[in-house]
Write an enzyme that holds these catalytic residues in place. Sequence first.
Site, mmCIF file in Angstrom:
data_model
loop_
_atom_site.group_PDB
_atom_site.id
_atom_site.type_symbol
_atom_site.label_atom_id
_atom_site.label_comp_id
_atom_site.label_asym_id
_atom_site.label_seq_id
_atom_site.Cartn_x
_atom_site.Cartn_y
_atom_site.Cartn_z
ATOM 1 N N LYS A 190 -13.510 -10.711 21.659
ATOM 2 C CA LYS A 190 -14.098 -9.664 21.657
ATOM 3 C C LYS A 190 -14.500 -9.344 23.109
ATOM 4 C CE LYS A 190 -17.233 -10.773 18.808
ATOM 5 N NZ LYS A 190 -16.995 -12.490 18.542
ATOM 6 N N ARG A 246 -23.385 -6.993 13.466
ATOM 7 C CA ARG A 246 -23.137 -8.130 12.970
ATOM 8 C C ARG A 246 -23.443 -8.282 11.578
ATOM 9 N NH1 ARG A 246 -22.406 -10.968 18.220
ATOM 10 N NH2 ARG A 246 -21.130 -12.865 17.813
ATOM 11 N N ARG A 258 -13.899 -22.625 26.385
ATOM 12 C CA ARG A 258 -14.399 -21.290 26.903
ATOM 13 C C ARG A 258 -15.266 -21.824 27.945
ATOM 14 N NH1 ARG A 258 -16.898 -16.519 23.710
ATOM 15 N NH2 ARG A 258 -18.156 -18.032 22.659
ATOM 16 N N ARG A 281 -21.146 -22.743 27.327
ATOM 17 C CA ARG A 281 -22.205 -22.261 26.581
ATOM 18 C C ARG A 281 -22.714 -23.384 25.791
ATOM 19 N NH1 ARG A 281 -20.586 -16.391 24.117
ATOM 20 N NH2 ARG A 281 -21.973 -17.417 22.266
ATOM 21 N N ARG A 324 -21.464 -21.068 13.255
ATOM 22 C CA ARG A 324 -21.227 -19.665 13.674
ATOM 23 C C ARG A 324 -20.214 -19.039 12.884
ATOM 24 N NH1 ARG A 324 -20.509 -20.293 19.689
ATOM 25 N NH2 ARG A 324 -20.312 -17.827 19.848
HETATM 26 P P1 ADP Z 1 -19.459 -14.701 20.699
HETATM 27 O O1 ADP Z 1 -18.978 -13.929 21.787
HETATM 28 O O2 ADP Z 1 -19.103 -16.097 20.770
HETATM 29 O O3 ADP Z 1 -19.353 -14.041 19.155
HETATM 30 P P2 ADP Z 1 -22.127 -13.707 21.441
HETATM 31 O O4 ADP Z 1 -22.132 -14.053 22.825
HETATM 32 O O5 ADP Z 1 -21.624 -12.285 20.877
HETATM 33 O O6 ADP Z 1 -21.101 -14.807 20.912
HETATM 34 O O7 ADP Z 1 -23.388 -14.138 20.600
HETATM 35 C C1 ADP Z 1 -24.046 -15.336 20.696
HETATM 36 C C2 ADP Z 1 -25.243 -15.580 19.851
HETATM 37 O O8 ADP Z 1 -25.949 -14.367 20.147
HETATM 38 C C3 ADP Z 1 -24.894 -15.298 18.445
HETATM 39 O O9 ADP Z 1 -24.308 -16.620 17.698
HETATM 40 C C4 ADP Z 1 -26.146 -14.849 17.951
HETATM 41 O O10 ADP Z 1 -27.299 -15.726 17.817
HETATM 42 C C5 ADP Z 1 -26.593 -13.985 19.050
HETATM 43 N N1 ADP Z 1 -26.341 -12.454 18.742
HETATM 44 C C6 ADP Z 1 -25.466 -11.686 19.557
HETATM 45 N N2 ADP Z 1 -25.187 -10.587 18.826
HETATM 46 C C7 ADP Z 1 -25.917 -10.484 17.780
HETATM 47 C C8 ADP Z 1 -26.329 -9.366 16.939
HETATM 48 N N3 ADP Z 1 -25.722 -8.321 16.790
HETATM 49 N N4 ADP Z 1 -27.207 -9.788 15.659
HETATM 50 C C9 ADP Z 1 -27.901 -11.079 15.698
HETATM 51 N N5 ADP Z 1 -27.642 -11.841 16.607
HETATM 52 C C10 ADP Z 1 -26.876 -11.617 17.736
HETATM 53 P P1 ADP Z 2 -15.478 -13.388 21.876
HETATM 54 O O1 ADP Z 2 -16.166 -12.518 22.740
HETATM 55 O O2 ADP Z 2 -14.883 -12.986 20.556
HETATM 56 O O3 ADP Z 2 -16.672 -14.705 21.408
HETATM 57 P P2 ADP Z 2 -14.163 -14.370 24.442
HETATM 58 O O4 ADP Z 2 -13.575 -13.177 24.785
HETATM 59 O O5 ADP Z 2 -15.390 -14.894 25.030
HETATM 60 O O6 ADP Z 2 -14.450 -14.227 22.444
HETATM 61 O O7 ADP Z 2 -12.981 -15.410 24.217
HETATM 62 C C1 ADP Z 2 -13.302 -16.697 23.651
HETATM 63 C C2 ADP Z 2 -12.548 -17.763 24.461
HETATM 64 O O8 ADP Z 2 -10.980 -17.690 23.968
HETATM 65 C C3 ADP Z 2 -12.370 -17.549 26.031
HETATM 66 O O9 ADP Z 2 -12.584 -18.789 26.670
HETATM 67 C C4 ADP Z 2 -11.147 -16.806 26.406
HETATM 68 O O10 ADP Z 2 -10.734 -16.743 27.706
HETATM 69 C C5 ADP Z 2 -10.264 -17.194 25.599
HETATM 70 N N1 ADP Z 2 -9.278 -16.005 24.954
HETATM 71 C C6 ADP Z 2 -9.568 -14.742 24.606
HETATM 72 N N2 ADP Z 2 -8.477 -13.944 24.295
HETATM 73 C C7 ADP Z 2 -7.567 -14.956 24.056
HETATM 74 C C8 ADP Z 2 -6.173 -15.102 23.482
HETATM 75 N N3 ADP Z 2 -5.830 -13.927 23.157
HETATM 76 N N4 ADP Z 2 -5.444 -16.057 23.445
HETATM 77 C C9 ADP Z 2 -5.962 -17.271 23.872
HETATM 78 N N5 ADP Z 2 -7.248 -17.576 24.315
HETATM 79 C C10 ADP Z 2 -7.929 -16.138 24.582
#
Ligand code: ADP
Ligand code: ADP
Length: 214
Positions: free
Chosen positions: A13, A88, A127, A160, A171
């Site tokens: 994302k 979410r 990551r 992280r 998660r």
């Molecule tokens: P990822 O990109 O791996 O999905 P995020 O950086 O978006 O993780 O979120 C990290 C953490 O921040 C989540 O596991 C949650 O604890 C919190 N968080 C982020 N967005 C939300 C939301 N919309 N509602 C509740 N918690 C959130």
């Molecule tokens: P989210 O915001 O959904 O948690 P991220 O954009 O942070 O996800 O991506 C999670 C991890 O996967 C990062 O290390 C990123 O560089 C890698 N990644 C993202 N998209 C791809 C893809 N299409 N193929 C392989 N690795 C990816």
Amino acid sequence: MKIIMLGAPGAGKGTQSERIGAKYGLPQISTGDIFRANLSAGTELGMKAKTYMDAGELVPDELTCDLVVDRISKDDCANGYILDGFPRTLAQADLLTKVLAESGDKVDFAVNVDVPDENIIARMSGRRVCGKCGKPYHIVNMPPKVEGICDNCGGELIQRKDDLAETVKNRLTVYHDQTQPLIDYYDAKGCLVTVDGTKDIDEVFADIIAALEA
Ligand code: ADP
Ligand code: ADP
Ligand code: ZN
């Protein structure tokens, strides 16, 4: 254009919303980045969010919704935005629908980046994110130009705490319980776009743009 990003943790994302934002000149709003910035700055919100984030649980809606409503009311959001990581929960989605409807508005696209659980753990272990600007990297799939350093801002790349395998499993459970139902929610509204997030980063981006411009 108002876009929300759906998908499991690690689906891509953040990676894709940064590119979509750059292409259309829209701000990318990541609730996770906002919480992490508050945590680094030692704010009360950051302290409150920390326990939930470290455990891989969602931060309660009452701490999350106000900050998003406030953020999307800023001037730079006038032409639209990309919400990365919000909504979410169904309650968050309902709130967003309601707030937008007050000005006769709605979400234009809900982009669902689809990646099965078995791909997620490997992805997350590689990551790294910029400690300063939040940009995501991957040690194999998306390395920075200089190891350990952000291409964007020169910040230091960190792992992280919530990307450790145990927390990632929780998660994923939380995602399936609380966030996955939003796929049907936005499908019913007719704005869902699903892309195969297992393709490489450029292909996923191309698929998203093709769907937004179809
Ligand atoms: P990822 O990109 O791996 O999905 P995020 O950086 O978006 O993780 O979120 C990290 C953490 O921040 C989540 O596991 C949650 O604890 C919190 N968080 C982020 N967005 C939300 C939301 N919309 N509602 C509740 N918690 C959130
Ligand atoms: P989210 O915001 O959904 O948690 P991220 O954009 O942070 O996800 O991506 C999670 C991890 O996967 C990062 O290390 C990123 O560089 C890698 N990644 C993202 N998209 C791809 C893809 N299409 N193929 C392989 N690795 C990816
Ligand atoms: Zn950076």
